[in-house]
Design a protein around this motif. Structure first.
Motif, short mmCIF file in Angstrom:
data_model
loop_
_atom_site.label_atom_id
_atom_site.label_comp_id
_atom_site.label_asym_id
_atom_site.label_seq_id
_atom_site.Cartn_x
_atom_site.Cartn_y
_atom_site.Cartn_z
N THR A 144 -10.32 32.53 8.37
CA THR A 144 -10.23 31.37 8.84
C THR A 144 -10.75 30.56 7.69
O THR A 144 -10.66 29.11 7.87
N GLU A 145 -11.69 30.80 6.81
CA GLU A 145 -12.18 30.03 5.57
C GLU A 145 -11.48 30.36 4.36
O GLU A 145 -11.82 31.37 3.63
N SER A 146 -10.44 29.56 4.20
CA SER A 146 -9.68 30.20 2.84
C SER A 146 -10.49 29.89 1.48
O SER A 146 -11.40 28.84 1.59
N SER A 147 -9.88 30.56 0.52
CA SER A 147 -10.58 30.05 -0.79
C SER A 147 -9.09 30.06 -1.74
O SER A 147 -7.84 30.36 -1.24
N LYS A 148 -9.24 29.78 -3.16
CA LYS A 148 -7.89 29.93 -3.82
C LYS A 148 -7.17 31.30 -3.84
O LYS A 148 -5.98 31.26 -4.24
N THR A 149 -8.03 32.30 -3.58
CA THR A 149 -7.49 33.61 -3.77
C THR A 149 -7.22 34.26 -2.43
O THR A 149 -6.48 35.28 -2.35
N HIS A 150 -7.96 33.60 -1.33
CA HIS A 150 -7.49 34.39 -0.10
C HIS A 150 -7.31 33.26 0.93
O HIS A 150 -8.21 32.60 1.49
N PRO A 151 -6.02 32.78 0.87
CA PRO A 151 -5.54 31.79 1.81
C PRO A 151 -5.72 32.35 3.44
O PRO A 151 -5.80 33.28 3.71
N ASP A 152 -5.67 31.40 4.08
CA ASP A 152 -5.73 31.43 5.63
C ASP A 152 -4.67 32.11 6.00
O ASP A 152 -3.51 32.37 5.73
N SER A 153 -4.95 33.47 6.98
CA SER A 153 -4.25 34.55 7.35
C SER A 153 -4.50 34.88 8.69
O SER A 153 -5.56 34.95 9.21
N ILE A 154 -3.39 35.48 9.51
CA ILE A 154 -3.81 35.92 10.85
C ILE A 154 -3.27 37.36 10.87
O ILE A 154 -1.87 37.60 10.51
N HIS A 197 0.96 34.98 6.42
CA HIS A 197 0.36 34.14 5.52
C HIS A 197 0.57 32.78 5.78
O HIS A 197 1.68 32.13 6.08
N LEU A 198 -0.44 31.87 6.07
CA LEU A 198 -0.32 30.47 6.37
C LEU A 198 0.00 29.57 5.42
O LEU A 198 0.14 28.46 5.61
N LYS A 199 -0.36 30.13 4.34
CA LYS A 199 -0.44 28.94 3.16
C LYS A 199 0.33 29.58 1.76
O LYS A 199 -0.39 30.03 0.91
N PRO A 200 1.62 29.84 2.08
CA PRO A 200 2.27 30.62 0.69
C PRO A 200 2.29 29.69 -0.59
O PRO A 200 2.19 28.35 -0.26
N GLN A 201 2.49 29.93 -1.42
CA GLN A 201 2.61 29.41 -2.88
C GLN A 201 4.03 28.91 -3.19
O GLN A 201 4.03 28.21 -4.16
N SER A 216 6.87 42.79 -0.56
CA SER A 216 6.45 41.39 -0.56
C SER A 216 5.36 41.29 -1.50
O SER A 216 4.41 42.07 -1.55
N GLY A 217 5.44 40.27 -2.17
CA GLY A 217 4.01 39.79 -3.31
C GLY A 217 3.43 38.72 -2.83
O GLY A 217 3.70 38.22 -1.36
N GLY A 218 2.57 38.09 -3.55
CA GLY A 218 1.88 36.87 -3.08
C GLY A 218 0.41 37.25 -2.88
O GLY A 218 0.07 38.45 -2.75
N LEU A 219 -0.44 36.17 -2.54
CA LEU A 219 -1.84 36.43 -2.39
C LEU A 219 -1.91 37.21 -1.01
O LEU A 219 -1.64 36.78 -0.02
N SER A 311 -14.25 33.54 3.23
CA SER A 311 -12.87 34.27 2.75
C SER A 311 -12.81 35.62 2.69
O SER A 311 -11.71 36.18 2.58
N THR A 312 -14.13 36.35 2.61
CA THR A 312 -13.99 37.77 2.57
C THR A 312 -14.81 38.49 3.77
O THR A 312 -14.86 39.38 4.12
N ARG A 313 -15.36 37.40 4.72
CA ARG A 313 -16.00 37.79 5.87
C ARG A 313 -15.13 37.30 7.15
O ARG A 313 -15.30 35.99 7.50
#
Length: 352
Positions: A144-154, A197-201, A216-219, A311-313
């Motif tokens: 729930t707390e995204s960063s540049k390398t770990h976007p929001d995901s479920i 993945h909620l914030k694809p690039q 699939s690739g991507g963050l 983003s990692t917790r």
């Protein structure tokens, strides 16, 4: 003098003519009928629920008894209408199709009904093709707390095999949501993980996997999970306080839900401690649908705890993915404990 007299005679004659005309006209109008206004049912029936209930049947339920389904029902795109009948002692309308729906495909049914007082109600309702084999799926991990390398995901965990077509995930609830994601034709097996993945690039390698979990690739893409990418506008999870729900279709029953919060009844005096009416109402909705257990009225303490998330917790279920529909199923893992696409850690983050 002479001209003025003639002028007065003409005016007087016209006045007499108008008066006679008015009297004759009034005498032709019948006396008004004086009757007391009788009140009655003037409210048209309202749709209470609807959806496909078999591969060739759409059921529409109303909030009062229906007396007639007016001819002219239609469904689009095909198959067409075979018959329309009243069911459930007149409380519902059963629309039988002349062919089978495709699981998860979007359709619309239109028609008009009348109640016993003659009030008419017309409607156009979207529905999704009947899925005869939905899997049993639960929420399993939230970033729930995204960063540049770990976007929001479920992350979801699959408890029994099936076809995901038409299943719908809401950030919020069916009646009040920020985003909705409708699943395509994905076959899953018990023990599988699905990561949305909620914030694809917008990268070409961000592929929705349906046959191979490793393409699939991507963050944060996982080689051991089904990776899916939300592409319908901006999407994000609320960092510390939110509600998610998973339904059998966009207007189907709730399969699983989670409410998470860092608040308490004492930390915020507004809206029962939830801070916003939206969060309070969303929690009340999933509690009322028997998808989440809480006190009466619900309190923020009934939610999964989100204190300390990064983003990692992440917010995780236990490694066994136990599901009691309550906050005790969930915990925040320590730093670098995120495990999207794999088994969760049972270690618990303890604030210093």
């Amino acid at each position: 003098m002479m001209c003025r007299s003639r002028h007065l005679i003409i005016i007087n004659a016209m006045a007499v003519f108008v008066a006679i005309f008015v009297v004759m006209t009034i005498s032709c109008i019948p006396d008004p009928l004086i009757a007391a206004f009788v009140t009655g049912d003037m409210r048209p029936p309202c749709v209470a629920s609807w959806g496909s209930s078999s591969p060739s049947l759409v059921t529409i339920t109303f909030d009062e008894d229906i007396d007639e389904a007016v001819p002219g029902f239609a469904s689009s795109p095909g198959p067409g209408i075979l018959s329309v009948e009243l069911g459930d002692a007149g409380r519902s309308v059963c629309v039988r199709l002349d062919g089978e729906q495709s699981p998860g495909m979007a359709y619309a049914v239109s028609g008009m009904v009348a109640d016993k007082a003659g009030n008419l109600s017309s409607f156009v309702l979207p529905y999704w093709g009947y899925n005869p084999r939905p899997p049993l799926v639960v929420f399993n991990e939230l970033l729930t707390e995204s960063s540049k390398t770990h976007p929001d995901s479920i992350e979801l965990f699959v408890k029994s095999e099936g076809l995901c077509s038409g299943m719908s995930l809401f950030i919020g609830t069916q009646d009040d949501f920020d985003i909705r994601y409708v699943f395509g034709p994905l076959e899953v097996a018990a023990g599988d993980y699905i990561v949305l993945h909620l914030k694809p690039q917008g990268l070409p390698e961000e592929i929705d996997e349906t046959d191979d979990k490793s393409v699939s690739g991507g963050l944060d893409a996982s080689a051991t999970a089904w990776d899916l990418w939300f592409r319908d506008g901006e999407a994000a999870l609320s960092g510390k306080n939110g509600v998610l729900s998973l339904c059998s279709s966009p207007n189907g029953t709730i399969m699983d839900a989670i409410a998470y919060s860092e608040r308490t009844v004492d930390s915020d005096t507004k809206y029962g401690g939830f801070g916003t009416a939206a969060l309070r109402d969303r929690v009340a909705f999933i509690v009322g649908a028997s998808a989440w257990n809480a006190s009466d009225p619900p309190r923020p303490e009934d939610c999964a705890r989100s204190t300390g998330t990064t983003s990692t917790r992440t917010i995780c279920r236990s490694s066994s993915s136990q599901d009691t529909d309550s906050g005790v199923d969930w915990h925040v893992v320590p730093t670098k404990g995120a495990s999207l696409g794999g088994q969760n850690l049972d270690d618990v983050y303890v604030p210093l």
